[in-house]
Scaffold this motif. Structure first.
Motif, PDB file in Angstrom:
ATOM      1  N   TYR A 233       0.842  -1.197   0.000  1.00 43.54           N
ATOM      2  CA  TYR A 233       0.000   0.000   0.000  1.00 43.54           C
ATOM      3  C   TYR A 233       0.882   1.255   0.000  1.00 43.54           C
ATOM      4  O   TYR A 233       1.951   1.256   0.623  1.00 43.54           O
ATOM      5  CB  TYR A 233      -0.900   0.032   1.235  1.00 43.54           C
ATOM      6  N   LYS A 235       0.746   5.747   0.152  1.00 42.34           N
ATOM      7  CA  LYS A 235       0.067   7.038   0.290  1.00 42.34           C
ATOM      8  C   LYS A 235       1.019   8.116  -0.209  1.00 42.34           C
ATOM      9  O   LYS A 235       2.182   8.133   0.176  1.00 42.34           O
ATOM     10  CB  LYS A 235      -0.313   7.289   1.753  1.00 42.34           C
ATOM     11  N   PHE A 242      -4.243   5.778   1.576  1.00 47.83           N
ATOM     12  CA  PHE A 242      -3.523   4.571   1.172  1.00 47.83           C
ATOM     13  C   PHE A 242      -4.297   3.817   0.097  1.00 47.83           C
ATOM     14  O   PHE A 242      -5.511   3.641   0.195  1.00 47.83           O
ATOM     15  CB  PHE A 242      -3.288   3.657   2.374  1.00 47.83           C
ATOM     16  N   LYS A 243      -3.555   3.357  -0.896  1.00 49.47           N
ATOM     17  CA  LYS A 243      -4.125   2.544  -1.964  1.00 49.47           C
ATOM     18  C   LYS A 243      -3.187   1.373  -2.245  1.00 49.47           C
ATOM     19  O   LYS A 243      -1.966   1.511  -2.166  1.00 49.47           O
ATOM     20  CB  LYS A 243      -4.308   3.372  -3.241  1.00 49.47           C
ATOM     21  N   ALA A 244      -3.783   0.228  -2.562  1.00 44.16           N
ATOM     22  CA  ALA A 244      -2.982  -0.942  -2.913  1.00 44.16           C
ATOM     23  C   ALA A 244      -2.344  -0.711  -4.277  1.00 44.16           C
ATOM     24  O   ALA A 244      -3.028  -0.362  -5.240  1.00 44.16           O
ATOM     25  CB  ALA A 244      -3.844  -2.196  -2.938  1.00 44.16           C
ATOM     26  N   TYR A 268       4.504   3.935   2.925  1.00 44.42           N
ATOM     27  CA  TYR A 268       4.166   2.564   2.535  1.00 44.42           C
ATOM     28  C   TYR A 268       3.906   1.682   3.755  1.00 44.42           C
ATOM     29  O   TYR A 268       4.450   1.923   4.840  1.00 44.42           O
ATOM     30  CB  TYR A 268       5.313   1.927   1.737  1.00 44.42           C
TER      31      TYR A 268
END
Length: 464
Positions: A233, A235, A242-244, A268
């Motif tokens: 993840y 950001k 946060f995104k995968a 991360y």
């Protein structure tokens, strides 16, 4: 004969009644009644009475209160869905036979209505499995139950107070599957569980390091034995979400993020997941300001030193120029240029005929990008000085200049006005005669150091 017939008929009727009243009469004529909370209401269950045609279910709100007939049922259970939360109820059941005779009323049972507890969320945390539930009105506390895939019965693993809304189960094993439910209680009465949650504990991968690389940001972690895959993840920025950004097989213990934005703070974390898609917790977050690598693209001799050109690093604050002489081990900071678009500089503190190596590092908030460890090399040749032009006895023009130490050859150029330079010749002397010059023509002459097959110095110019 009439007397015998009357006695036989009486015996037959008695036998018929006994046959249909059966076990209830033999056991004193009562069924055994039990009551428990369910998600729908209060469920009543009782023992079967042989010969009973149906059962009458009664409810009271107190010992001396009015008895209300709830229903007549042919089953041995009944759900009281009209029971109100927070109230006590007293129930009894009477078996009724086909002859409309009844057995004795059951011993009364008391039940306190409590709504069911619903697990809202469950997840694998750093130290165990955490479950959360919604509060139940009038509950004095909650009991948490658990069973593994190998268990057939639920085990009570925690008794908590009325304000409790979560529980962390630390007595579990990695990779094992567990089922959980939560029941509220008030005194001796227990509510029901509205749902069950199947969860498994997945070890979290411990983050080792984060660093800028030539192409992005590299993140590394320790391998976990129960992971089927890892999810990375990211950001971007202080206020991002946060995104995968990557899904990796269990064999991976590192990931290079080549899509990181240069000049931005990148944060991360990594989660492991099992083959069923259950995700574990994460160790910690690691952040770094990614600064894109910049490289020296060219180094040329300029009139006052060595001029350097380098590639742009988006989002950086500037560039640090490093230099070392041929044979030296360590790079030394030669100077700093501020501005993302400042892509050239001149190193004026150089010595003639000496070889220098250069490299560049972009920076942002004291974070330095990676750099080209080999750098780019150049031998410095100064432009010839003392350039003069005078009329030659050979009907031409004689160009002269001061010798440059360590130089064997010079290239001489000429141009007229704004035309391009024309090479007149290469000489090992520090003079050259232009025999093709026309009288009364205005020319500009240039002289450069020539080494090998390329021009190495800046050009010295004079117009005559």
């Amino acid at each position: 004969m009439k007397k015998r017939f009357g006695i036989s008929f009486f015996i037959t009727v008695i036998s018929f009644i006994i046959l249909f009243s059966g076990a209830c009469l033999a056991a004193g004529g009562r069924v055994t009644l039990e009551a428990e909370n369910t998600p729908m209401g209060i469920r009543l269950q009782w023992t079967e009475c042989d010969g009973a045609y149906y059962y009458e279910v009664y409810r009271q709100t107190s010992k001396d209160g009015k008895k209300l007939l709830l229903s007549k049922v042919q089953n041995t259970f009944y759900d009281d869905t009209s029971a109100v939360d927070g109230k006590n109820y007293r129930y009894t059941v009477i078996p009724v036979f086909a002859t409309y005779s009844t057995a004795k009323e059951s011993e009364p049972v008391t039940a306190y209505r409590l709504s069911a507890a619903t697990i809202s969320k469950g997840s694998s945390q750093r130290n165990g499995i955490n479950i959360k539930w919604k509060g139940v009105k009038n509950a004095e506390g909650y009991r948490v139950y658990r069973k593994s895939a190998e268990d057939t019965e639920w085990s009570s693993i925690a008794k908590l107070g009325a304000k409790a809304r979560s529980f962390l189960d630390e007595e579990i094993s990695p990779g094992m599957h567990y089922s959980y439910c939560v029941k509220p209680f008030a005194g001796k009465f227990e509510g029901a569980a509205a749902n069950e949650k199947q969860l498994s504990y997945i070890s979290y991968p411990e983050l080792k390091a984060i660093e800028n690389t030539e192409n992005g940001v590299y993140l590394s972690w320790e391998e976990t034995s129960d992971a089927a895959y890892y999810i990375v993840y990211r950001k971007t920025g202080e206020n991002g979400s946060f995104k995968a950004i990557a899904l990796l097989d269990a064999g991976y213990t590192g990931y290079e993020d080549k899509s990181a934005a240069s000049g931005k703070l990148c944060t991360y974390y990594v989660r492991a997941a099992d083959s069923d898609g259950n995700k574990g917790s994460y160790d910690r977050e690691l952040s770094v300001k990614y600064v894109k690598k910049s490289v020296i693209t060219a180094a040329v001799n300029a009139p006052k030193g060595i001029k350097l050109f380098w590639s742009k690093s988006e989002g950086c604050q500037g560039y640090a120029i490093y230099r070392k002489a041929l044979g030296e081990k360590d790079w030394k900071l030669r100077g700093t240029v501020y501005g993302e678009n400042r892509l050239s500089a001149v190193d004026s503190k150089v010595e003639g005929s000496k070889i220098y190596l250069y490299t560049v590092r972009a920076f942002k908030d004291r974070i330095l990008a990676v750099y080209d460890e080999k750098g780019i090399a150049l031998r410095f040749y100064p432009a010839p000085e003392g350039l003069k032009v005078k009329k030659s006895a050979e009907n031409g023009r004689k160009i002269s200049w001061d010798k440059v130490d360590g130089v064997k050859n010079y290239a001489v150029y000429r141009k007229e006005g704004d035309d391009s330079w024309t090479l007149l010749g290469i000489t090992s002397e520090n003079t050259f005669t232009d025999k093709t010059a026309k009288p009364k023509k205005k020319y500009t002459y240039g002289v450069e150091v020539y080494a090998g097959s390329v021009l190495k110095s800046a050009m010295a110019e004079i117009t005559a």
